[in-house]
Design an enzyme around this catalytic site. Sequence first.
Site, PDB file in Angstrom:
ATOM      1  N   LYS A 324       9.419  -0.941 -66.083  1.00 32.12           N
ATOM      2  CA  LYS A 324      10.115  -0.077 -65.164  1.00 32.12           C
ATOM      3  C   LYS A 324      10.177  -0.810 -63.760  1.00 32.12           C
ATOM      4  CE  LYS A 324       7.803   3.877 -64.306  1.00 32.12           C
ATOM      5  NZ  LYS A 324       7.748   4.239 -62.695  1.00 32.12           N
ATOM      6  N   SER A 325       9.251  -1.365 -63.254  1.00 35.02           N
ATOM      7  CA  SER A 325       9.306  -1.873 -61.932  1.00 35.02           C
ATOM      8  C   SER A 325      10.519  -2.948 -61.749  1.00 35.02           C
ATOM      9  CB  SER A 325       8.046  -2.647 -61.329  1.00 35.02           C
ATOM     10  OG  SER A 325       6.896  -1.708 -61.416  1.00 35.02           O
ATOM     11  N   ARG A 329      14.232  -2.997 -59.646  1.00 32.78           N
ATOM     12  CA  ARG A 329      14.499  -4.020 -58.851  1.00 32.78           C
ATOM     13  C   ARG A 329      15.939  -4.848 -59.328  1.00 32.78           C
ATOM     14  NH1 ARG A 329       9.287  -2.678 -58.435  1.00 32.78           N
ATOM     15  NH2 ARG A 329       8.119  -2.982 -56.408  1.00 32.78           N
ATOM     16  N   ARG A 425       4.368  13.831 -52.845  1.00 36.63           N
ATOM     17  CA  ARG A 425       3.773  12.325 -52.498  1.00 36.63           C
ATOM     18  C   ARG A 425       4.030  11.754 -51.206  1.00 36.63           C
ATOM     19  NH1 ARG A 425       4.885   8.937 -57.619  1.00 36.63           N
ATOM     20  NH2 ARG A 425       3.411   7.491 -56.536  1.00 36.63           N
ATOM     21  N   ASP A 618      -1.601   1.602 -62.703  1.00 41.90           N
ATOM     22  CA  ASP A 618      -0.918   2.555 -63.450  1.00 41.90           C
ATOM     23  C   ASP A 618      -1.721   2.943 -64.751  1.00 41.90           C
ATOM     24  OD1 ASP A 618       0.877   3.040 -61.521  1.00 41.90           O
ATOM     25  OD2 ASP A 618       2.462   1.608 -62.271  1.00 41.90           O
ATOM     26  N   LYS A 645      -0.525   9.414 -56.896  1.00 39.79           N
ATOM     27  CA  LYS A 645       0.324   9.137 -58.038  1.00 39.79           C
ATOM     28  C   LYS A 645       1.149  10.183 -58.427  1.00 39.79           C
ATOM     29  CE  LYS A 645      -0.545   4.815 -58.016  1.00 39.79           C
ATOM     30  NZ  LYS A 645       0.351   3.863 -57.350  1.00 39.79           N
TER      31      LYS A 645
HETATM   32  C1  S3P Z   1       5.296   0.163 -58.417  1.00 40.49           C
HETATM   33  C2  S3P Z   1       4.203   0.198 -57.620  1.00 40.49           C
HETATM   34  C3  S3P Z   1       2.899   0.817 -57.905  1.00 40.49           C
HETATM   35  C4  S3P Z   1       3.044   1.567 -59.279  1.00 40.49           C
HETATM   36  C5  S3P Z   1       4.299   2.122 -59.552  1.00 40.49           C
HETATM   37  C6  S3P Z   1       5.392   1.327 -59.509  1.00 40.49           C
HETATM   38  C7  S3P Z   1       6.549  -0.735 -57.915  1.00 40.49           C
HETATM   39  O1  S3P Z   1       2.783   1.799 -56.860  1.00 40.49           O
HETATM   40  O2  S3P Z   1       1.937   2.534 -59.274  1.00 40.49           O
HETATM   41  O3  S3P Z   1       4.327   2.876 -60.963  1.00 40.49           O
HETATM   42  O4  S3P Z   1       7.292  -0.821 -58.860  1.00 40.49           O
HETATM   43  O5  S3P Z   1       6.348  -1.389 -56.951  1.00 40.49           O
HETATM   44  P1  S3P Z   1       2.238   1.502 -55.354  1.00 40.49           P
HETATM   45  O6  S3P Z   1       2.821   0.511 -54.776  1.00 40.49           O
HETATM   46  O7  S3P Z   1       2.391   2.771 -54.423  1.00 40.49           O
HETATM   47  O8  S3P Z   1       0.741   1.303 -55.688  1.00 40.49           O
END
Ligand code: S3P
Length: 737
Positions: A324-325, A329, A425, A618, A645
Amino acid sequence: MSHFLNKVLVIGLGLIGGSLAKSLREQRACANVVGFDRDQREMQEGLRLGVIDSMAENLAEEVSSADLVVLAVPVKATEAVLEQIKPFLTPSTILTDVGSTKGNVVEAAERVFGRLPVGFVPGHPIAGSEKSGVAAADSQLFNGYKVILTPLQNSSAEATARVEEMWRFTGAEVLMMDVARHDEVLAATSHLPHILAFSLVDTLAREEENLDIFRYAAGGFRDFTRIAGSDPTMWHDVCLANKEPLLRQLDRFTAGLARLRSAIEQGNGDMMLGTFTRAQAAREHFSRILSDTASSQTMNTSNVIFRAQPGGSVTGTIRVPGDKSISHRSIMLGSLADGITEVSGFLEGEDALATLQAFRDMGVVIEGPNQGKVRIHGVGLNGLQAPPGPIYVGNSGTTIRLLSGLLAAQQFDTELSGDESLSKRPMERVAKPLRLMGAQIESGEGGRPPLKIKGGSDLKAISYEMPMASAQVKSCLMLAGLYADGVTSVTEPAPTRDHTERMLQGFGYAVAQNGSKVSVTSGGTLTATQIDVPADISSATFFLVAAAITPGSDLTLEHVGINPTRVGVLNILKLMGADLELMNEREVGGEPVADIHIRYAPLKGIQVPEDQVPLAIDEFPALFIAACCAEGETVVSGAEELRVKESDRIQVMVDGLKALGADIEGTPDGAIIRGGQLHGGEVFAHGDHRIAMSFSIAALRSSGEIKINDCANVATSFPTFVDLAQEVGLNVNEGDS
Ligand code: S3P
């Protein structure tokens, strides 16, 4: 038996009036449904078919004794009928209509009444069929369809409530709108497409030999022109009745068509693809709205329930969806690059799709996603355009936080909002440092979304010490840093995922890393590249834990991203005694990947090392399940970030696990869990995808069924979870409440 009203009089027993009368009768909504039609035979037929209880032999008498009068006559007959019934309406009579245009109905009523009666509440059921006449009356015609009411300034709340109640009996969903908006919306969504269909068929049919070409016309022509088969007189009336809004929509359409024409003339592929991809995405969104699964403010998010049965096995070889991350990006940097970036393995989950849509809204042409493949026509660092309205990012924290940094540096204003969970959030963690850079950014109540960002600020570089370990904050500031004057540096209190740093370098943008400090200097450019997104280790985690806790398991997870900033879960599971090995380790587009082979082995409780917490941030909901199935005590500390979260993951897991009989205590920054037998029960995911999936795997070791409520958001990160879970042998199913 009590009825919502005693007597309802329906004037006009055509398809709409007849269907309404029939439905009210069937539902026993009122004591007496009286029908009137100027065609005596239609009335008699209505009585014979059981559409109405009785015929209005004497209209004056029936009007004066009715509680509610429904005008179901053609719109252009409204004025004459109102004149006719006016003398017999009492101050308490409620009056409504079913006309498909509302401005002209209200004007007609004004001419008849002068001051409009308080009982008058115009309405429009958005339902119909090609059939007409009382014989076609269908009591289900409105069931599941929408009815728009347009209460007027004079309309009493009581009258509006009664008309709404009447439509609810038919199974319709009732919406409120003002008259002008109704007519504008209907001009766009109904009248314009009808006019286009009529016009297209007429244009093709005009030349005589063209009648012949219809022979060769396939499904596309048939689908597009189906509505040109509707009643010409009715559409003639609609065009006259809703002239101004229809003309406005026609002008907008004509301008859009002219733009497309010139794109074709000039061979401007980007412009054509832009139109077609945006339209395709909008059309898919529309289809999801119709099937009620879209993630949007406009949706009824029904309670998706997972039911997980005890037992089951965990065997096989699978590949979970893309990270996902990295997917987020890839869209962001691909959009800002010069040239076309090709992505494969893209996660087609709602969160990453929200990012994709945001960039489409800002003028980036993006082809796909199609089986994980996306082609992004980058517009360069300064090529984004103002979106047409606020950007809705659904459940996605990554989208809102990373975009805020990028948007703070643009010339145009933007607003970012999200769903119920995201709206709780904290956003000041990005807004504060961005303000230090000179950004103009306002958060909502309590520092939460929506974020309002003013364009045109000249950002200056800062050196920022992050108070919490957050990759989202770090990435947000790095994106702002691409535009800020000077060198932007971020120092993190503990290592967090470094996908932004790696990917920027993959796009040829220099990133300096000095211990815990990362820096970017503005003034560079990004060059399009190819990105192969590895499978998401966070999604793989549910299956890793599933295998780790289930005797007899033997599972291989292919092509999983094992970036050192993400492998906390592997380290923690190994410390607990899990039998897992990495195979076939390799690097793909700057990110390390491996196949992970895991087999059952008894787990033991541990004190989770705090330095592993940000690297597994996560994964804790699933790790809590592992701890419940381990022998002895597991202590998690230093994990207060879990409270902010998608849900308060400490509280929600503690509540759910207690409901399943676990021995667990929450602490401000973690939990203490003692392993033992779980039993079945009902738990709540609170809209948090990872909680929903974690409880699904808990059933592998529970003694009874686990019912998990509020699971719709699993689609944000892992839309195929239930299918893959079943494939490896879990007994989990999805249903609706
Ligand atoms: C993420 C960073 C994390 C993670 C989120 C995705 C990202 O959050 O919990 O699911 O893609 O940079 P935080 O940076 O708030 O810890």
